[in-house]
Motif scaffolding. Structure first.
Motif, PDB file in Angstrom:
ATOM      1  N   MET A   1       0.842  -1.175   0.000  1.00 21.10           N
ATOM      2  CA  MET A   1       0.000   0.000   0.000  1.00 21.10           C
ATOM      3  C   MET A   1       0.895   1.249   0.000  1.00 21.10           C
ATOM      4  O   MET A   1       1.836   1.346   0.772  1.00 21.10           O
ATOM      5  CB  MET A   1      -0.892  -0.003   1.222  1.00 21.10           C
ATOM      6  N   PHE A   2       0.568   2.160  -0.865  1.00 14.59           N
ATOM      7  CA  PHE A   2       1.346   3.388  -0.981  1.00 14.59           C
ATOM      8  C   PHE A   2       0.579   4.569  -0.389  1.00 14.59           C
ATOM      9  O   PHE A   2      -0.651   4.575  -0.350  1.00 14.59           O
ATOM     10  CB  PHE A   2       1.642   3.700  -2.456  1.00 14.59           C
ATOM     11  N   TYR A   3       1.336   5.556   0.066  1.00 11.13           N
ATOM     12  CA  TYR A   3       0.776   6.823   0.515  1.00 11.13           C
ATOM     13  C   TYR A   3       1.086   7.844  -0.568  1.00 11.13           C
ATOM     14  O   TYR A   3       2.236   7.962  -1.001  1.00 11.13           O
ATOM     15  CB  TYR A   3       1.382   7.244   1.850  1.00 11.13           C
ATOM     16  N   TYR A   4       0.094   8.589  -0.991  1.00 15.41           N
ATOM     17  CA  TYR A   4       0.248   9.537  -2.080  1.00 15.41           C
ATOM     18  C   TYR A   4       0.392  10.943  -1.508  1.00 15.41           C
ATOM     19  O   TYR A   4      -0.428  11.361  -0.685  1.00 15.41           O
ATOM     20  CB  TYR A   4      -0.952   9.463  -3.023  1.00 15.41           C
ATOM     21  N   ILE A  38      -5.147  12.679  -6.653  1.00 13.33           N
ATOM     22  CA  ILE A  38      -4.687  11.476  -5.952  1.00 13.33           C
ATOM     23  C   ILE A  38      -5.493  10.252  -6.382  1.00 13.33           C
ATOM     24  O   ILE A  38      -4.925   9.182  -6.628  1.00 13.33           O
ATOM     25  CB  ILE A  38      -4.721  11.692  -4.428  1.00 13.33           C
ATOM     26  N   ASP A  39      -6.801  10.394  -6.516  1.00 12.44           N
ATOM     27  CA  ASP A  39      -7.629   9.269  -6.979  1.00 12.44           C
ATOM     28  C   ASP A  39      -7.231   8.836  -8.384  1.00 12.44           C
ATOM     29  O   ASP A  39      -7.175   7.639  -8.685  1.00 12.44           O
ATOM     30  CB  ASP A  39      -9.113   9.632  -6.945  1.00 12.44           C
ATOM     31  N   LYS A  42      -3.916   6.949  -8.178  1.00 10.59           N
ATOM     32  CA  LYS A  42      -4.121   5.594  -7.655  1.00 10.59           C
ATOM     33  C   LYS A  42      -4.693   4.681  -8.736  1.00 10.59           C
ATOM     34  O   LYS A  42      -4.246   3.546  -8.896  1.00 10.59           O
ATOM     35  CB  LYS A  42      -5.078   5.621  -6.463  1.00 10.59           C
ATOM     36  N   GLU A  43      -5.661   5.182  -9.461  1.00 13.29           N
ATOM     37  CA  GLU A  43      -6.296   4.381 -10.508  1.00 13.29           C
ATOM     38  C   GLU A  43      -5.295   4.013 -11.613  1.00 13.29           C
ATOM     39  O   GLU A  43      -5.249   2.868 -12.059  1.00 13.29           O
ATOM     40  CB  GLU A  43      -7.465   5.162 -11.110  1.00 13.29           C
ATOM     41  N   ASP A  46      -2.223   1.736 -10.237  1.00 12.81           N
ATOM     42  CA  ASP A  46      -2.634   0.401  -9.799  1.00 12.81           C
ATOM     43  C   ASP A  46      -2.278  -0.652 -10.848  1.00 12.81           C
ATOM     44  O   ASP A  46      -2.084  -1.810 -10.532  1.00 12.81           O
ATOM     45  CB  ASP A  46      -4.135   0.402  -9.513  1.00 12.81           C
ATOM     46  N   CYS A  86       4.334  11.163 -11.227  1.00 10.87           N
ATOM     47  CA  CYS A  86       4.366  10.302 -10.039  1.00 10.87           C
ATOM     48  C   CYS A  86       5.667   9.518 -10.034  1.00 10.87           C
ATOM     49  O   CYS A  86       6.126   9.043 -11.071  1.00 10.87           O
ATOM     50  CB  CYS A  86       3.212   9.313 -10.060  1.00 10.87           C
ATOM     51  N   ASP A  94       5.951   5.866  -0.207  1.00  8.77           N
ATOM     52  CA  ASP A  94       5.227   7.032  -0.704  1.00  8.77           C
ATOM     53  C   ASP A  94       5.345   7.168  -2.206  1.00  8.77           C
ATOM     54  O   ASP A  94       6.390   6.883  -2.793  1.00  8.77           O
ATOM     55  CB  ASP A  94       5.789   8.322  -0.072  1.00  8.77           C
ATOM     56  N   ILE A  95       4.268   7.607  -2.809  1.00  5.83           N
ATOM     57  CA  ILE A  95       4.266   8.018  -4.209  1.00  5.83           C
ATOM     58  C   ILE A  95       4.251   9.541  -4.175  1.00  5.83           C
ATOM     59  O   ILE A  95       3.321  10.152  -3.635  1.00  5.83           O
ATOM     60  CB  ILE A  95       3.040   7.492  -4.976  1.00  5.83           C
TER      61      ILE A  95
END
Length: 100
Positions: A1-4, A38-39, A42-43, A46, A86, A94-95
């Protein structure tokens, strides 16, 4: 899991602060725009293997205030196209998102 993390939010904050409209909603515009970025990241990320994240990946997102009920107004509208990069941080948790 990454934190953006958006590392240079001032790039668009200044633009939003200069808007004539949205006088009471400028913070909400910023919040929704950053959430959208950020969404979107993530999309898109992924589907990318972590090894490819060591190099910056260029992405972009459209933001239209009319699609957000909290921001909808008959008189005011804010549309923008944000290009961002990114890259995986050195800590590999972290990203980092850099706005162009």
């Amino acid at each position: 899991m990454f934190y953006y993390k958006i590392i240079n939010p001032g790039r668009v904050e200044t633009e939003i602060d200069r808007l004539q409209g949205f006088q009471e909603k400028k913070d909400l515009v910023k919040e929704e725009l950053f959430k959208k970025i950020i969404d979107d990241a993530k999309e898109n990320l992924d589907q990318i293997s972590p090894e490819k994240l060591f190099e910056p990946i260029r992405l972009a997102v459209w933001f239209h205030s009319i699609y957000f009920p909290k921001l909808y107004s008959e008189k005011e509208r804010y549309d923008t196209f944000v290009i961002y990069y990114c890259q995986l941080a050195d800590n590999r948790r972290d990203i980092l998102i850099t706005l162009e």
